[in-house]
Every structure is written in structure tokens, then in C-alpha cells.
Design an enzyme around this catalytic site. Structure first.
Site, PDB file in Angstrom:
ATOM      1  N   GLU A  74       0.871  -1.170   0.000  1.00 40.28           N
ATOM      2  CA  GLU A  74       0.000   0.000   0.000  1.00 40.28           C
ATOM      3  C   GLU A  74       0.907   1.219   0.000  1.00 40.28           C
ATOM      4  O   GLU A  74       1.659   1.439   0.951  1.00 40.28           O
ATOM      5  CB  GLU A  74      -0.931   0.042   1.207  1.00 40.28           C
ATOM      6  CG  GLU A  74      -1.888   1.226   1.108  1.00 40.28           C
ATOM      7  CD  GLU A  74      -2.712   1.483   2.369  1.00 40.28           C
ATOM      8  OE1 GLU A  74      -3.539   2.409   2.327  1.00 40.28           O
ATOM      9  OE2 GLU A  74      -2.500   0.787   3.384  1.00 40.28           O
ATOM     10  N   ASP A  79       5.156   4.698   3.588  1.00 39.87           N
ATOM     11  CA  ASP A  79       4.849   6.121   3.737  1.00 39.87           C
ATOM     12  C   ASP A  79       6.072   6.797   4.335  1.00 39.87           C
ATOM     13  O   ASP A  79       6.815   6.172   5.099  1.00 39.87           O
ATOM     14  CB  ASP A  79       3.628   6.327   4.642  1.00 39.87           C
ATOM     15  CG  ASP A  79       2.903   7.636   4.354  1.00 39.87           C
ATOM     16  OD1 ASP A  79       3.533   8.702   4.489  1.00 39.87           O
ATOM     17  OD2 ASP A  79       1.709   7.599   4.005  1.00 39.87           O
ATOM     18  N   ASP A 105      -2.619  12.206  -2.864  1.00 38.94           N
ATOM     19  CA  ASP A 105      -2.761  13.599  -3.287  1.00 38.94           C
ATOM     20  C   ASP A 105      -2.773  13.601  -4.821  1.00 38.94           C
ATOM     21  O   ASP A 105      -1.833  13.105  -5.449  1.00 38.94           O
ATOM     22  CB  ASP A 105      -1.572  14.413  -2.764  1.00 38.94           C
ATOM     23  CG  ASP A 105      -1.712  15.910  -3.027  1.00 38.94           C
ATOM     24  OD1 ASP A 105      -2.341  16.285  -4.034  1.00 38.94           O
ATOM     25  OD2 ASP A 105      -1.178  16.693  -2.232  1.00 38.94           O
ATOM     26  N   LYS A 110      -1.824  20.504 -10.013  1.00 39.24           N
ATOM     27  CA  LYS A 110      -1.035  21.496 -10.757  1.00 39.24           C
ATOM     28  C   LYS A 110      -0.040  20.802 -11.683  1.00 39.24           C
ATOM     29  O   LYS A 110       0.583  19.812 -11.309  1.00 39.24           O
ATOM     30  CB  LYS A 110      -0.300  22.418  -9.788  1.00 39.24           C
ATOM     31  CG  LYS A 110      -1.224  23.334  -8.994  1.00 39.24           C
ATOM     32  CD  LYS A 110      -0.434  24.274  -8.108  1.00 39.24           C
ATOM     33  CE  LYS A 110      -1.357  25.205  -7.335  1.00 39.24           C
ATOM     34  NZ  LYS A 110      -0.601  26.126  -6.446  1.00 39.24           N
ATOM     35  N   ASP A 137     -10.948   9.754  -4.535  1.00 37.91           N
ATOM     36  CA  ASP A 137     -12.135  10.611  -4.657  1.00 37.91           C
ATOM     37  C   ASP A 137     -11.897  11.691  -5.713  1.00 37.91           C
ATOM     38  O   ASP A 137     -12.785  12.508  -5.969  1.00 37.91           O
ATOM     39  CB  ASP A 137     -12.447  11.276  -3.319  1.00 37.91           C
ATOM     40  CG  ASP A 137     -11.347  12.252  -2.902  1.00 37.91           C
ATOM     41  OD1 ASP A 137     -10.178  11.842  -2.866  1.00 37.91           O
ATOM     42  OD2 ASP A 137     -11.657  13.425  -2.624  1.00 37.91           O
TER      43      ASP A 137
END
Length: 223
Positions: free
Chosen positions: A50, A75, A124, A128, A160
Site C-alpha cells: 500500500e 509512507d 494527493d 497542478k 475521490d
């Protein structure tokens, strides 16, 4: 989160048996588990990653449901995955590990054909244009994923962000990658795969309460 809580979590991560925190130099110079994750887990079960695992909710939930797979959450923010690591220890889950490192180093942490599946959950979207190199489904990352995945391995993207969903679909179609499943609103689709809807993260539940659609793509890379 207060600085005291962060420091406490950093200290606990250092003694957690399921947390690995190599320096960038250690990874680049020769990460000891690369190609040898079976020695860490003490079995040859398939490996599932993950990426950007956050609190590790997905990693832990999947590990509970699938004891014959090994799960690794990755992470750079150790204070976040502290919760997942602690929960895994409390539940005596021996098929869970967490690695604190940058995702860009993933191919230095895993050898070719060493990984069975990759989950990317609510990253994220880096909307941009100048942030495109940080999108976890940009061409450079896709090449890294293909390198470490088995020949039949695949990637799950759950988000999402309509932008990231569309961007990824466009790249996959343009590059003639194999799209195994894709939908723009999995909780309103009766035929959504079980693996995509069984686990909901803290933020996912918040998105659903706000009426946001959750998108999902399952694909194989083809370079």
C-alpha cells in the site's frame, strides 16, 4: 497532532518489530530486504504493497482478511502509520510490515517480480501541472511498478479525485495498458468488485458523508 505525540510515536516506531526505517542512503546503497522479503516474513507468500499508506487502515484490514498474503505499507510519515503498526501488533498480525521511505525509492526496496499487487489509496492528486512528477500514476511511477510486479501482478487505484481518475485512465489507454476494471462511482455500482468496497479508510468515510463519488481502477502495466 502535538509535537509531544509525534515524538512519542517516533520513539515507539523505533521499537516496533513491524516497522523498518532505513535512511535514503541505506536504501540506495543496498537495502537488505530487496529480493529477500521472504526472510523477513519467514514465508514465500505473495507480497502486497500500500503506497502512501497513511494510518495503515487498508494494510491492516487486508492483512486480517488474507492471512496467506504479506502486506507492506509504505509512507514517509512515520507518525501516521504508527497507528497501523500498533494495531497490527495488538492483533498479532505477523503478515504486516511498514517501511518509512519515499515512494520514488520503491524499486530499490523490492526486486524485479517480487510484488504481487499494489494499492494506491486516496493519494494527493497533485493537480497542478508542475506537480505532475509527484502523481503516483505518472509514467515514471508506472514503470517502477511494472519492474517490481510479477508478470500477472496488478495495481489498484482508489480515489475521490475525478481528475486523478481521468488522468490515469487516459495514460493507461494511451499506453495500451490492460485495464481490468474501472468505474467512476463504485458505491453506486452493483457490480463493483468486493476488494474495492469492503474496506473504507477514515478519509473515505468522510468523502462519502460529503457525497463525493469514490473511483476505482484495477490495471496491469505494459511497457
Amino acid at each position: 497532532m502535538g509535537s509531544k505525540n509525534k515524538l512519542k510515536r517516533f520513539r515507539e516506531n523505533e521499537i516496533f518489530a513491524n516497522v523498518i526505517q532505513p535512511t535514503r542512503e541505506e536504501i540506495i546503497e543496498g537495502f537488505p530486504f530487496r529480493g529477500k522479503w521472504s526472510t523477513y516474513f519467514k514465508n514465500d507468500n505473495p507480497i502486497v504493497l500500500e503506497l502512501g499508506c497513511g494510518k495503515g487502515e487498508y494494510t491492516v484490514a487486508l492483512a486480517e482478511r488474507n492471512p496467506n498474503f504479506n502486506y507492506i505499507g509504505i509512507d514517509i510519515k512515520g507518525a501516521r502509520f504508527w497507528r497501523g503498526a500498533k494495531t497490527a501488533l495488538e492483533k498479532n498480525l505477523t503478515n504486516v510490515a511498514f517501511v518509512r521511505t519515499q515512494i520514488e525509492l520503491i524499486d530499490a526496496c523490492f526486486a524485479e517480480n517480487e510484488v504481487n499487487q499494489i494499492w494506491i489509496t486516496f493519494p494527493d492528486p497533485q493537480i497542478k501541472f508542475k506537480r505532475m512528477k509527484h502523481r503516483l500514476t505518472n509514467p515514471d511511477f508506472l514503470k517502477k511498478y511494472q519492474k517490481i510486479l510479477t508478470k500477472t501482478g496488478f495495481v489498484h487505484l482508489k480515489t475521490d479525485s475525478e481528475f486523478l481518475h481521468g488522468y490515469t485512465l487516459g495514460l493507461l489507454q494511451e499506453g495500451n495498458h490492460e485495464i481490468l476494471y474501472a468505474h467512476h462511482d463504485i458505491y453506486k455500482n452493483l457490480h463493483s468488485p468486493e476488494e474495492a468496497i469492503l474496506t473504507k479508510t477514515f478519509y473515505e468515510n468522510q468523502f462519502l458523508e460529503q457525497g463525493k463519488a469514490i473511483t476505482y481502477i484495477k490495471f496491469r502495466t505494459n511497457y
